[in-house]
Design a protein around this motif. Structure first.
Motif, PDB file in Angstrom:
ATOM      1  N   SER A  40       0.839  -1.193   0.000  1.00 41.56           N
ATOM      2  CA  SER A  40       0.000   0.000   0.000  1.00 41.56           C
ATOM      3  C   SER A  40       0.875   1.244   0.000  1.00 41.56           C
ATOM      4  CB  SER A  40      -0.902   0.022   1.236  1.00 41.56           C
ATOM      5  OG  SER A  40      -1.580   1.265   1.342  1.00 41.56           O
TER       6      SER A  40
ATOM      7  N   ALA B   8      -4.395   9.245   4.628  1.00 40.78           N
ATOM      8  CA  ALA B   8      -5.182   8.033   4.395  1.00 40.78           C
ATOM      9  C   ALA B   8      -6.676   8.331   4.493  1.00 40.78           C
ATOM     10  CB  ALA B   8      -4.792   6.944   5.394  1.00 40.78           C
TER      11      ALA B   8
ATOM     12  N   ALA C  54      -9.368   7.918   1.467  1.00 44.60           N
ATOM     13  CA  ALA C  54     -10.553   7.069   1.633  1.00 44.60           C
ATOM     14  C   ALA C  54     -11.820   7.806   1.222  1.00 44.60           C
ATOM     15  CB  ALA C  54     -10.659   6.592   3.080  1.00 44.60           C
TER      16      ALA C  54
ATOM     17  N   VAL D 205      -8.970   5.439  11.127  1.00 46.72           N
ATOM     18  CA  VAL D 205      -7.740   4.944  10.509  1.00 46.72           C
ATOM     19  C   VAL D 205      -6.958   4.134  11.532  1.00 46.72           C
ATOM     20  CG1 VAL D 205      -5.552   5.586   9.415  1.00 46.72           C
ATOM     21  CG2 VAL D 205      -7.633   6.895   8.910  1.00 46.72           C
TER      22      VAL D 205
ATOM     23  N   VAL E 244       1.624   0.764   7.499  1.00 44.96           N
ATOM     24  CA  VAL E 244       0.502   0.917   6.561  1.00 44.96           C
ATOM     25  C   VAL E 244      -0.669   1.528   7.312  1.00 44.96           C
ATOM     26  CG1 VAL E 244      -1.145  -0.317   5.106  1.00 44.96           C
ATOM     27  CG2 VAL E 244       1.258  -1.025   5.141  1.00 44.96           C
ATOM     28  N   TYR E 245      -1.344   2.473   6.678  1.00 46.21           N
ATOM     29  CA  TYR E 245      -2.489   3.149   7.283  1.00 46.21           C
ATOM     30  C   TYR E 245      -3.743   2.738   6.544  1.00 46.21           C
ATOM     31  CZ  TYR E 245       1.137   5.914   9.487  1.00 46.21           C
ATOM     32  OH  TYR E 245       2.234   6.291  10.204  1.00 46.21           O
ATOM     33  N   ASP E 246      -4.640   2.046   7.270  1.00 45.19           N
ATOM     34  CA  ASP E 246      -5.881   1.533   6.691  1.00 45.19           C
ATOM     35  C   ASP E 246      -7.074   2.331   7.201  1.00 45.19           C
ATOM     36  OD1 ASP E 246      -4.608  -0.664   5.367  1.00 45.19           O
ATOM     37  OD2 ASP E 246      -4.522  -1.718   7.288  1.00 45.19           O
TER      38      ASP E 246
ATOM     39  N   VAL F 243     -10.557   2.040   8.100  1.00 41.82           N
ATOM     40  CA  VAL F 243     -11.445   0.899   8.409  1.00 41.82           C
ATOM     41  C   VAL F 243     -12.898   1.306   8.479  1.00 41.82           C
ATOM     42  CG1 VAL F 243      -9.580  -0.318   9.598  1.00 41.82           C
ATOM     43  CG2 VAL F 243     -11.093   1.185  10.904  1.00 41.82           C
TER      44      VAL F 243
END
Length: 314
Positions: free
Chosen positions: A19, A236, A240, A283, A305-307, A309
């Motif tokens: 990512s 991030a 998104a 995040v 990694v920054y997701d 959610v």
């Protein structure tokens, strides 16, 4: 793009599916110096310039946390007048500041220091040569930088130069190749300044589409690494929102609030019509397994990694 028998970090990253969201280095000012000779592996730091001038430029850039990049036209075209330099500064309102000039002797680069420290960047005199990159205050197009720094990392050249060629053919007055911008494994990397927008994992075709959309005021999430005025979790969150609600202009979304808890970040992103007025994004950060992340550095390391959610309109 693969080459048998040799490790390429960008090939490995794409195979792993790394990512790149939230990987734009933080910063709001850039110094660009056109240098037509060979680029040292460490860029500006490695140039054999007059020591006093070099120290002055470095100190002035460090004082405002500006990134110093060497630039050149794709294909190392023959000299088109004296080399140029520019100081570019991001402004959150979109009224970016720019100052540019030319240099023939090392000492001429001392002009960069007052340009960096000035509260507002002076417009050039009417007869002053510009950087060949539009950008006078009032809304002209940005500078498009393509990392093609092969001595720093092979992938920057292998993947960056075809992108530099494609973009230069389409926008010859806007595009420059540049030294290391960070994120070798996401090559080809394109940075639009002073907008402060990083794009990665580009090839010739996708780079033209991405830059064309950017110039029309539509930033897409697909190749977006992040906005340089934001920190990684915030980058991030905005990515998104763009992914969920579609492309938007550089200043159509803003981070209004960031709250850190033990699990991650709760970030409120506010927007302009036709996008949502406010979106709450959660995040989370995680670490990847150990991998070789650059071509030149054989040591392994993990990456954060920054997701995003959760993406919830308010």
């Amino acid at each position: 793009m693969t080459t048998t028998g040799r490790f390429f970090c960008a090939d490995a990253a794409r195979t792993r599916g790394d990512s790149f969201v939230g990987t734009a280095p933080h910063g709001t000012a850039w110094v660009l110096i056109e240098y037509r000779g060979g680029w040292p592996a460490n860029g500006f730091d490695g140039l054999g310039l007059e020591p006093g001038t070099k120290a002055l430029v470095f100190a002035a850039a460090q004082a405002v946390r500006a990134r110093v990049l060497l630039i050149r036209r794709h294909g190392r075209q023959g000299p088109q007048g004296p080399p140029r330099w520019a100081v570019l500064h991001y402004d959150g309102t979109g009224a970016h500041r720019r100052h540019w000039g030319t240099w023939e002797r090392d000492e001429d680069l001392a002009q960069i220091a007052p340009a960096l420290s000035a509260p507002t960047f002076a417009a050039p005199a009417v007869d002053a040569p510009a950087l060949d990159a539009p950008g006078e205050p009032g809304g002209r197009r940005p500078v498009v930088l393509v990392c093609a720094h092969g001595l720093h990392d092979a992938c920057c050249a292998v993947r960056g130069r075809p992108v530099g060629r494609a973009l230069s053919e389409r926008w010859p007055e806007l595009v420059w190749e540049c030294t290391h911008v960070g994120g070798d494994r996401f090559a080809a990397n394109v940075v639009v300044v002073p907008d402060g927008v990083y794009y990665g994992n580009l090839d010739a075709a996708s780079s033209v589409a991405v830059v064309e959309e950017h110039l029309k005021g539509r930033i897409h999430a697909e190749h977006l690494r992040g906005y340089t005025d934001l920190f990684p979790p915030q980058q991030a969150a905005v990515a998104a929102v763009l992914d969920r609600f579609g492309p938007a202009g550089r200043h159509d979304y803003a981070v209004a609030r960031t709250f850190r808890d033990e699990d991650g970040w709760q970030i409120r992103v506010t927007g302009r019509p036709p996008g949502p007025a406010a979106v709450d994004v959660v995040v989370r950060a995680r670490r990847t397994p150990q991998n070789q992340l650059t071509c030149r550095g054989p040591a392994t390391s993990s990456a954060v990694v920054y997701d995003a959610v959760s993406v919830r309109p308010v």
